[in-house]
Design a protein around this motif. Structure first.
Motif, PDB file in Angstrom:
ATOM      1  N   ASN A  55      10.476  21.077  20.881  1.00 40.64           N
ATOM      2  CA  ASN A  55       9.094  20.685  20.560  1.00 40.64           C
ATOM      3  C   ASN A  55       9.024  20.007  19.204  1.00 40.64           C
ATOM      4  OD1 ASN A  55       6.828  21.281  22.407  1.00 40.64           O
ATOM      5  ND2 ASN A  55       7.805  23.300  22.486  1.00 40.64           N
ATOM      6  N   GLU A  56       9.592  20.612  18.198  1.00 39.18           N
ATOM      7  CA  GLU A  56       9.544  20.058  16.837  1.00 39.18           C
ATOM      8  C   GLU A  56      10.246  18.697  16.778  1.00 39.18           C
ATOM      9  OE1 GLU A  56      11.129  23.001  14.195  1.00 39.18           O
ATOM     10  OE2 GLU A  56       9.420  24.334  14.465  1.00 39.18           O
ATOM     11  N   PHE A  57      11.395  18.593  17.414  1.00 36.36           N
ATOM     12  CA  PHE A  57      12.144  17.337  17.378  1.00 36.36           C
ATOM     13  C   PHE A  57      11.369  16.200  18.044  1.00 36.36           C
ATOM     14  CE2 PHE A  57      14.937  14.352  19.582  1.00 36.36           C
ATOM     15  CZ  PHE A  57      15.566  13.773  18.495  1.00 36.36           C
ATOM     16  N   LEU A  58      10.869  16.425  19.265  1.00 36.36           N
ATOM     17  CA  LEU A  58      10.181  15.351  19.986  1.00 36.36           C
ATOM     18  C   LEU A  58       8.851  14.982  19.338  1.00 36.36           C
ATOM     19  CD1 LEU A  58      10.992  16.222  23.703  1.00 36.36           C
ATOM     20  CD2 LEU A  58      11.934  14.368  22.326  1.00 36.36           C
ATOM     21  N   LYS A  59       8.126  15.962  18.835  1.00 34.60           N
ATOM     22  CA  LYS A  59       6.860  15.645  18.149  1.00 34.60           C
ATOM     23  C   LYS A  59       7.119  14.757  16.942  1.00 34.60           C
ATOM     24  CE  LYS A  59       4.055  19.626  19.477  1.00 34.60           C
ATOM     25  NZ  LYS A  59       3.429  20.882  19.011  1.00 34.60           N
ATOM     26  N   LYS A  60       8.126  15.085  16.182  1.00 38.95           N
ATOM     27  CA  LYS A  60       8.450  14.314  14.982  1.00 38.95           C
ATOM     28  C   LYS A  60       9.018  12.943  15.345  1.00 38.95           C
ATOM     29  CE  LYS A  60      11.353  14.505  10.881  1.00 38.95           C
ATOM     30  NZ  LYS A  60      12.370  15.273  10.165  1.00 38.95           N
ATOM     31  N   THR A  61       9.915  12.886  16.290  1.00 36.30           N
ATOM     32  CA  THR A  61      10.603  11.644  16.643  1.00 36.30           C
ATOM     33  C   THR A  61       9.698  10.656  17.372  1.00 36.30           C
ATOM     34  OG1 THR A  61      12.682  12.846  16.796  1.00 36.30           O
ATOM     35  CG2 THR A  61      12.592  10.687  17.877  1.00 36.30           C
ATOM     36  N   LEU A  62       8.886  11.152  18.294  1.00 38.36           N
ATOM     37  CA  LEU A  62       8.062  10.277  19.119  1.00 38.36           C
ATOM     38  C   LEU A  62       6.639  10.148  18.597  1.00 38.36           C
ATOM     39  CD1 LEU A  62       9.230  11.593  22.608  1.00 38.36           C
ATOM     40  CD2 LEU A  62      10.074   9.580  21.381  1.00 38.36           C
ATOM     41  N   ASN A  63       6.306  10.938  17.591  1.00 41.11           N
ATOM     42  CA  ASN A  63       4.957  10.942  17.013  1.00 41.11           C
ATOM     43  C   ASN A  63       3.901  11.227  18.085  1.00 41.11           C
ATOM     44  OD1 ASN A  63       3.092  10.799  14.969  1.00 41.11           O
ATOM     45  ND2 ASN A  63       2.795   8.597  15.187  1.00 41.11           N
ATOM     46  N   VAL A  64       4.106  12.323  18.795  1.00 37.55           N
ATOM     47  CA  VAL A  64       3.175  12.758  19.838  1.00 37.55           C
ATOM     48  C   VAL A  64       2.632  14.132  19.469  1.00 37.55           C
ATOM     49  CG1 VAL A  64       4.279  11.438  21.674  1.00 37.55           C
ATOM     50  CG2 VAL A  64       5.051  13.758  21.207  1.00 37.55           C
ATOM     51  N   LYS A  65       1.509  14.465  20.100  1.00 36.01           N
ATOM     52  CA  LYS A  65       0.858  15.741  19.778  1.00 36.01           C
ATOM     53  C   LYS A  65       1.406  16.908  20.588  1.00 36.01           C
ATOM     54  CE  LYS A  65      -3.505  13.726  18.330  1.00 36.01           C
ATOM     55  NZ  LYS A  65      -4.931  13.615  18.581  1.00 36.01           N
ATOM     56  N   ASP A  66       1.663  16.633  21.869  1.00 32.06           N
ATOM     57  CA  ASP A  66       2.055  17.730  22.749  1.00 32.06           C
ATOM     58  C   ASP A  66       3.375  17.460  23.451  1.00 32.06           C
ATOM     59  OD1 ASP A  66      -0.272  19.372  22.372  1.00 32.06           O
ATOM     60  OD2 ASP A  66      -1.367  17.902  23.570  1.00 32.06           O
ATOM     61  N   VAL A  67       4.165  18.492  23.539  1.00 29.26           N
ATOM     62  CA  VAL A  67       5.434  18.456  24.260  1.00 29.26           C
ATOM     63  C   VAL A  67       5.497  19.724  25.097  1.00 29.26           C
ATOM     64  CG1 VAL A  67       7.943  18.558  24.045  1.00 29.26           C
ATOM     65  CG2 VAL A  67       6.609  17.162  22.451  1.00 29.26           C
ATOM     66  N   LYS A  68       5.889  19.564  26.367  1.00 29.12           N
ATOM     67  CA  LYS A  68       6.002  20.721  27.244  1.00 29.12           C
ATOM     68  C   LYS A  68       7.417  20.780  27.806  1.00 29.12           C
ATOM     69  CE  LYS A  68       3.970  22.806  31.345  1.00 29.12           C
ATOM     70  NZ  LYS A  68       2.986  22.630  32.419  1.00 29.12           N
ATOM     71  N   VAL A  69       8.138  21.824  27.479  1.00 36.80           N
ATOM     72  CA  VAL A  69       9.484  22.003  28.035  1.00 36.80           C
ATOM     73  C   VAL A  69       9.325  22.431  29.485  1.00 36.80           C
ATOM     74  CG1 VAL A  69      11.591  23.366  27.939  1.00 36.80           C
ATOM     75  CG2 VAL A  69      10.548  22.533  25.830  1.00 36.80           C
ATOM     76  N   ILE A  70       9.916  21.637  30.413  1.00 33.69           N
ATOM     77  CA  ILE A  70       9.772  21.944  31.835  1.00 33.69           C
ATOM     78  C   ILE A  70      11.083  22.428  32.459  1.00 33.69           C
ATOM     79  CG2 ILE A  70       7.799  20.422  32.184  1.00 33.69           C
ATOM     80  CD1 ILE A  70       9.705  18.310  33.275  1.00 33.69           C
TER      81      ILE A  70
END
Length: 84
Positions: A12-27
């Protein structure tokens, strides 16, 4: 050994920072040797509408594959697919 909650948090922390997105859901999270293979769902601005130079709130559902080592350091990530 890392537990699945720590894995989810690291991705979550990596993708939010890298992609500049608000929400990440591990599926999906699966052990792979000493590391982890993860799939995460991310909603990003529509690349098609953005390429047209239009302003929109339309978002694409994208799936990213992330590989973590045993220390939860990201070894690789890639766009794995687009949702419908």
């Amino acid at each position: 050994m890392a537990n699945i909650d720590a894995v989810r948090k690291a991705v979550n922390e990596f993708l939010k920072k890298t992609l500049n997105v608000k929400d990440v859901k591990v599926i999906k999270a699966a052990k792979a040797g000493l590391g982890w293979d993860i799939e995460a769902e991310v909603y990003e601005e529509s690349s098609f509408i953005k390429s047209l130079g239009l302003s929109t709130k339309v978002q694409d559902r994208n799936i990213y594959a992330v590989k973590l080592d045993e220390n939860l350091e990201v070894q690789s990530y890639e766009l794995h697919g687009r949702g419908e």
